[in-house]
Design a protein around this motif. Structure first.
Motif, PDB file in Angstrom:
ATOM      1  N   GLU A   1       0.836  -1.205   0.000  1.00 42.37           N
ATOM      2  CA  GLU A   1       0.000   0.000   0.000  1.00 42.37           C
ATOM      3  C   GLU A   1       0.870   1.254   0.000  1.00 42.37           C
ATOM      4  O   GLU A   1       0.587   2.228  -0.702  1.00 42.37           O
ATOM      5  N   PHE A   2       1.934   1.212   0.783  1.00 49.87           N
ATOM      6  CA  PHE A   2       2.805   2.386   0.926  1.00 49.87           C
ATOM      7  C   PHE A   2       3.543   2.695  -0.371  1.00 49.87           C
ATOM      8  O   PHE A   2       3.732   3.861  -0.727  1.00 49.87           O
ATOM      9  N   LEU A   3       3.941   1.649  -1.109  1.00 44.17           N
ATOM     10  CA  LEU A   3       4.742   1.858  -2.317  1.00 44.17           C
ATOM     11  C   LEU A   3       3.909   2.041  -3.578  1.00 44.17           C
ATOM     12  O   LEU A   3       4.277   2.820  -4.459  1.00 44.17           O
ATOM     13  N   SER A   4       2.781   1.322  -3.684  1.00 40.13           N
ATOM     14  CA  SER A   4       2.041   1.310  -4.946  1.00 40.13           C
ATOM     15  C   SER A   4       1.432   2.661  -5.277  1.00 40.13           C
ATOM     16  O   SER A   4       1.499   3.112  -6.427  1.00 40.13           O
ATOM     17  N   LEU A   5       0.854   3.349  -4.300  1.00 40.42           N
ATOM     18  CA  LEU A   5       0.187   4.622  -4.585  1.00 40.42           C
ATOM     19  C   LEU A   5       1.176   5.713  -5.003  1.00 40.42           C
ATOM     20  O   LEU A   5       0.990   6.346  -6.047  1.00 40.42           O
ATOM     21  N   PRO A   6       2.244   5.972  -4.219  1.00 43.51           N
ATOM     22  CA  PRO A   6       3.200   7.009  -4.654  1.00 43.51           C
ATOM     23  C   PRO A   6       3.869   6.670  -5.986  1.00 43.51           C
ATOM     24  O   PRO A   6       4.066   7.555  -6.824  1.00 43.51           O
ATOM     25  N   MET A   7       4.211   5.392  -6.190  1.00 40.30           N
ATOM     26  CA  MET A   7       4.864   5.006  -7.436  1.00 40.30           C
ATOM     27  C   MET A   7       3.939   5.263  -8.622  1.00 40.30           C
ATOM     28  O   MET A   7       4.356   5.809  -9.654  1.00 40.30           O
ATOM     29  N   THR A   8       2.678   4.885  -8.471  1.00 42.75           N
ATOM     30  CA  THR A   8       1.716   5.101  -9.555  1.00 42.75           C
ATOM     31  C   THR A   8       1.531   6.580  -9.840  1.00 42.75           C
ATOM     32  O   THR A   8       1.444   7.001 -10.998  1.00 42.75           O
ATOM     33  N   LEU A   9       1.479   7.395  -8.786  1.00 45.77           N
ATOM     34  CA  LEU A   9       1.304   8.840  -8.966  1.00 45.77           C
ATOM     35  C   LEU A   9       2.489   9.439  -9.712  1.00 45.77           C
ATOM     36  O   LEU A   9       2.306  10.268 -10.621  1.00 45.77           O
ATOM     37  N   VAL A  10       3.691   9.032  -9.367  1.00 45.75           N
ATOM     38  CA  VAL A  10       4.884   9.551 -10.044  1.00 45.75           C
ATOM     39  C   VAL A  10       4.848   9.195 -11.528  1.00 45.75           C
ATOM     40  O   VAL A  10       5.119  10.042 -12.402  1.00 45.75           O
ATOM     41  N   ILE A  11       4.497   7.932 -11.836  1.00 47.47           N
ATOM     42  CA  ILE A  11       4.436   7.513 -13.240  1.00 47.47           C
ATOM     43  C   ILE A  11       3.362   8.299 -13.984  1.00 47.47           C
ATOM     44  O   ILE A  11       3.564   8.739 -15.127  1.00 47.47           O
ATOM     45  N   LEU A  12       2.223   8.500 -13.350  1.00 49.98           N
ATOM     46  CA  LEU A  12       1.143   9.254 -13.983  1.00 49.98           C
ATOM     47  C   LEU A  12       1.538  10.712 -14.210  1.00 49.98           C
ATOM     48  O   LEU A  12       1.158  11.315 -15.218  1.00 49.98           O
ATOM     49  N   LEU A  13       2.293  11.276 -13.288  1.00 49.10           N
ATOM     50  CA  LEU A  13       2.773  12.651 -13.471  1.00 49.10           C
ATOM     51  C   LEU A  13       3.680  12.736 -14.702  1.00 49.10           C
ATOM     52  O   LEU A  13       3.618  13.701 -15.471  1.00 49.10           O
ATOM     53  N   ILE A  14       4.516  11.714 -14.882  1.00 54.40           N
ATOM     54  CA  ILE A  14       5.393  11.698 -16.055  1.00 54.40           C
ATOM     55  C   ILE A  14       4.570  11.526 -17.328  1.00 54.40           C
ATOM     56  O   ILE A  14       4.837  12.163 -18.348  1.00 54.40           O
ATOM     57  N   VAL A  15       3.552  10.652 -17.270  1.00 56.84           N
ATOM     58  CA  VAL A  15       2.732  10.379 -18.446  1.00 56.84           C
ATOM     59  C   VAL A  15       1.908  11.594 -18.843  1.00 56.84           C
ATOM     60  O   VAL A  15       1.836  11.974 -20.013  1.00 56.84           O
ATOM     61  N   PHE A  16       1.255  12.242 -17.856  1.00 55.95           N
ATOM     62  CA  PHE A  16       0.333  13.341 -18.156  1.00 55.95           C
ATOM     63  C   PHE A  16       0.952  14.724 -17.989  1.00 55.95           C
ATOM     64  O   PHE A  16       0.493  15.691 -18.590  1.00 55.95           O
ATOM     65  N   GLY A  17       1.963  14.815 -17.145  1.00 56.77           N
ATOM     66  CA  GLY A  17       2.620  16.101 -16.961  1.00 56.77           C
ATOM     67  C   GLY A  17       1.816  17.114 -16.191  1.00 56.77           C
ATOM     68  O   GLY A  17       2.157  18.290 -16.170  1.00 56.77           O
ATOM     69  N   ALA A  18       0.711  16.695 -15.549  1.00 51.23           N
ATOM     70  CA  ALA A  18      -0.129  17.620 -14.783  1.00 51.23           C
ATOM     71  C   ALA A  18      -0.670  16.897 -13.561  1.00 51.23           C
ATOM     72  O   ALA A  18      -1.092  15.739 -13.640  1.00 51.23           O
ATOM     73  N   LEU A  19      -0.689  17.578 -12.427  1.00 49.46           N
ATOM     74  CA  LEU A  19      -1.085  16.963 -11.165  1.00 49.46           C
ATOM     75  C   LEU A  19      -2.549  16.546 -11.165  1.00 49.46           C
ATOM     76  O   LEU A  19      -2.891  15.448 -10.723  1.00 49.46           O
ATOM     77  N   VAL A  20      -3.437  17.417 -11.665  1.00 57.51           N
ATOM     78  CA  VAL A  20      -4.860  17.093 -11.661  1.00 57.51           C
ATOM     79  C   VAL A  20      -5.142  15.900 -12.564  1.00 57.51           C
ATOM     80  O   VAL A  20      -5.851  14.959 -12.190  1.00 57.51           O
ATOM     81  N   ALA A  21      -4.592  15.902 -13.766  1.00 54.37           N
ATOM     82  CA  ALA A  21      -4.803  14.800 -14.704  1.00 54.37           C
ATOM     83  C   ALA A  21      -4.264  13.487 -14.148  1.00 54.37           C
ATOM     84  O   ALA A  21      -4.843  12.415 -14.384  1.00 54.37           O
ATOM     85  N   ALA A  22      -3.154  13.547 -13.418  1.00 54.93           N
ATOM     86  CA  ALA A  22      -2.577  12.336 -12.832  1.00 54.93           C
ATOM     87  C   ALA A  22      -3.391  11.843 -11.646  1.00 54.93           C
ATOM     88  O   ALA A  22      -3.460  10.637 -11.379  1.00 54.93           O
ATOM     89  N   SER A  23      -4.041  12.762 -10.924  1.00 55.57           N
ATOM     90  CA  SER A  23      -4.782  12.388  -9.719  1.00 55.57           C
ATOM     91  C   SER A  23      -6.102  11.700 -10.038  1.00 55.57           C
ATOM     92  O   SER A  23      -6.568  10.859  -9.268  1.00 55.57           O
ATOM     93  N   VAL A  24      -6.721  12.059 -11.165  1.00 56.19           N
ATOM     94  CA  VAL A  24      -8.034  11.491 -11.503  1.00 56.19           C
ATOM     95  C   VAL A  24      -7.971   9.970 -11.625  1.00 56.19           C
ATOM     96  O   VAL A  24      -8.766   9.262 -10.994  1.00 56.19           O
TER      97      VAL A  24
END
Length: 726
Positions: free
Chosen positions: A185-208
């Motif tokens: 739980e501790f690793l999967s969420l932050p790791m996924t968020l970082v990858i999504l930030l790289i993919v989308f380049g925007a915090l809101v788009a990555a958070s959805v």
């Protein structure tokens, strides 16, 4: 199309859609808290299951046995029989445990009949005991006994006292699982968020996508708390559900979001772009989700309740992820509008706002389609080469001492005890019951047990002493140590000898007595036998279900068959890598495991059904893009379809590989195997298979691949909305 209709409704009722989703998640969590009853116990297959059922029918339970290995810390010390310090420590331990009142049936190597409790080499002694008390007293009495062992060890600093047994091993395994769940739980969420930030380049788009996947997993856990009352849901299922839910939830959102951005870049309004995404990517999400659920449903045919629980949990989390992707995601994107690109990351945000073709994968597809036979042949040969180690795969479940690191004190004690007294840590449990019910104990049975002990002594080390006999209400339980390490060929041979020769010739001669053998070796053997027996049925169902779905989606027998062939190639390669790393022991120090010469028995089947379903995400997405461009010509459609879908597939693959890599950081070797196997398979699938093999095979087939497909896809068509939001 249904996804488009659901998206259109969600756009017209944005607030209601989001409110319904929140209500669904809250209802799931509340149902789990309010309706959570007694969890259903898992039942093992085969003879071990019969033994377990017989014990469960008793009003009392089989006493939990613990062992304390007594040995000198310094090498070269005198043997146990002449080592005064070892003998004093043993006397102190036996007296202290007896006075504590927390244990019963204390067995000592210093007793007149204690010679069998001195190791073959003479260096170690073994003190055995049962935990006293009823069900509510077991845990506190065990903790008291463990504390007493520690106190005695402190009084004898030159002596090593190692505690291992039923409850101590299950405790350390449960603790390891709990820590693994927290770590995942501790690793999967932050790791996924970082990858999504790289993919989308925007915090809101990555958070959805992250919020949608997280709420899907949370709702699933709530529902599973209720399902657990009817079907066993174990801790391993919880970890797997979490990571699968995060992987598919984010993937489905990624497919939808990137298509919506692409349509926005073409000049469509926000809601029009959402509807086009629903008709195209939304359709892919639904087909992919149904494929995953149907493939994993094949596990039900094993008849194993743990697999049934895993199939149910996967169906829940994937189903919720699909539902959220075609309802909640469109409503959220419409509500956010242009704000979805807020919180742009420097150097990434501006470039990631629009979806672009991949120059690399477009160029790769162009090269492959020029000489498809050559590149397809080379790629196939490489995958077949990677598959070769799997031909020597040996299915073998690890014991706790093989699964967890030896740095844990209990695991180290179990290893030392197993070496000194083979089989005593993982004995076979023989359950004796009366055929017509009622008490089974009798003078004839006691005589047969004495004969059994004699036969064990004459087995030449195949079966070992000391045995332990206990009355459990109307039943009698006999524990017989087996040779080997618990789950190796030697232990399997000892189990077979006990079941087919020794027991029938001793206990089997007593009229009216039934016997069944369980224990760690027997459970794993019977489980593996059931998996092997049902494997053809499961594989056949999964392949047939996947073929039918692909046929319905693309109206092409050739495309459906090629799709299954490519998936089998990637799965075979993953099997080969898994065998080469974990069975053969490569990269053991890097990945933090100790090889034990096998692969977990349930993992190949689990990987097969799950990977066949998950890999359809990329496959269907790319094929859909290629089919949209059929009018451009076969080769051009392949190149453009591969190039436009590459960004999404690469991003989704990175997320899945990242999420499954979390398994590698967990302590149990089973999780590490799963993480490596799944991550390697996804990586191969998203690169070599989708980037080289699929374009090569489609180029070889040409227009014949779509001969029966008359379906026309028009991405630009948008239905009218009652209240459009630009």
């Amino acid at each position: 199309m249904l996804p488009e209709k659901l998206a259109a409704w969600s756009l017209r009722h944005r607030a209601l859609t989001l409110a319904c989703w929140v209500a669904l998640v809250v209802a799931a969590l509340l149902s789990g808290a309010l309706l959570d009853g007694e969890s259903r116990r898992s039942t093992d297959p085969g003879e071990s299951g019969r033994a377990q059922t017989a014990l469960n029918a008793q009003s009392t339970f089989d006493p939990l046995r613990e062992n304390v290995l007594v040995e000198a810390k310094e090498p070269g010390s005198p043997p146990f029989a002449s080592n005064e310090e070892l003998r004093r420590a043993t006397e102190d331990l036996v007296a202290t445990l007896t006075r504590s009142g927390s244990v019963t049936d204390v067995r000592s190597p210093l007793a007149p009949d204690g010679a069998e409790r001195i190791s073959a080499g003479g260096a170690s002694g073994l003190v055995g005991f049962s935990i006293a008390g009823g069900e509510k007293d077991i845990r506190p009495n065990f903790e008291t006994a463990a504390a007493q062992v520690d106190m005695v060890a402190a009084r004898h600093p030159s002596v090593r006292l190692g505690l291992s047994g039923d409850l101590s091993l299950s405790t350390v395994v449960d603790k390891g699982i709990r820590e693994d769940v927290k770590r995942s739980e501790f690793l999967s969420l932050p790791m996924t968020l970082v990858i999504l930030l790289i993919v989308f380049g925007a915090l809101v788009a990555a958070s959805v996508p992250l919020l949608l996947a997280g709420t899907s997993v949370a709702a699933t856990f709530g529902f599973l708390s209720v399902v657990d009352d009817f079907t066993p849901i174990n801790s391993a299922t919880t970890v797997i559900t979490l990571l699968i839910g995060m992987a598919v939830g984010v993937d489905y959102s990624l497919f939808f979001l990137r298509r919506q951005r692409e349509e926005r870049a073409r000049g469509h309004s926000i809601d029009d772009a959402i509807l086009i995404a629903a008709r195209t990517s939304g359709h892919v999400v639904v087909v992919s989700g149904v494929t995953v659920v149907l493939c994993v449903s094949g596990l039900v045919f094993t008849g194993l309740d743990n697999f049934t629980g895993l199939a149910i949990s996967t169906a829940f989390v994937v189903g919720l992820a699909v539902l959220g992707a075609v309802t909640v995601l469109p409503a959220s994107l419409s509500l956010l509008g242009g704000k979805v690109d807020r919180g742009r990351i420097p150097w990434l945000g501006k470039r990631r706002t629009t979806a672009e073709n991949s120059r690399f994968w477009s160029a790769t597809a162009r090269v492959v389609t020029r000489r498809p036979a050559l590149w397809g042949g080379l790629a196939s040969a490489l995958l077949i080469l990677l598959t070769l180690p799997a031909l020597g795969m040996r299915l073998q479940d690890p014991t706790p001492a093989e699964s967890l690191p030896r740095s844990m004190a209990t695991i180290d004690a179990a290893v030392r005890t197993q070496e000194a007294f083979p089989g005593v840590v993982y004995p076979a449990t023989v359950v004796l019951t009366a055929e017509k019910g009622g008490p089974v104990d009798s003078p004839a049975l006691r005589s047969a047990i004495t004969d059994l002990e004699r036969r064990i002594g004459e087995s030449g080390g195949v079966l070992n002493k000391p045995i332990a006999v206990a009355n459990v209400d109307d039943a009698v339980v006999v524990r017989v140590p087996l040779s080997g390490a618990g789950r190796d060929p030697q232990a399997d041979a000892a189990l077979a000898k006990l079941r087919t020769e020794v027991l029938p010739e001793t206990i089997g001669r007593v009229d009216g007595v039934d016997f069944a053998v369980s224990g760690r070796t027997a459970n794993a053997r019977d489980f593996a036998d059931r998996v092997i027996e049902r494997m053809p049925l499961v594989v056949g169902f999964v392949l047939l279900a996947a073929f039918v779905l692909l046929l319905l989606a693309f109206r092409s027998v050739a495309v459906s068959l090629v799709s299954l062939l490519l998936n089998l190639l990637s799965i075979g390669a993953a099997y080969g890598v898994l065998t080469w790393i974990f069975q053969d022991g490569h990269f053991a120090s890097l990945l933090g495991f100790t090889p034990y010469g096998g692969v977990v028995g349930w993992l190949p089947m689990f990987m097969f059904v799950l990977l066949l379903g998950l890999s359809m995400d990329y496959h269907i997405f790319i094929l859909s893009r290629i089919r949209e461009r059929r009018a451009d010509g076969a080769v051009t459609a392949i190149v453009r379809g591969t190039g436009t879908s590459a960004g999404v597939v690469s991003g989704a693959a990175v997320i899945m590989v990242g999420v499954f890599s979390v398994f590698i950081t967990l302590s149990a070797i089973e999780y590490k195997m799963m993480g490596v196997g799944m991550a390697v398979a996804v990586l191969i699938d998203a690169t070599l298979v989708r980037g080289v093999l699929l374009p090569a095979f489609l180029a070889l087939l040409g227009e014949r691949a779509w001969r029966r497909d008359r379906k026309s896809v028009a991405p630009g068509r948008v239905p009218e909305l009652s209240s459009p939001h630009a």
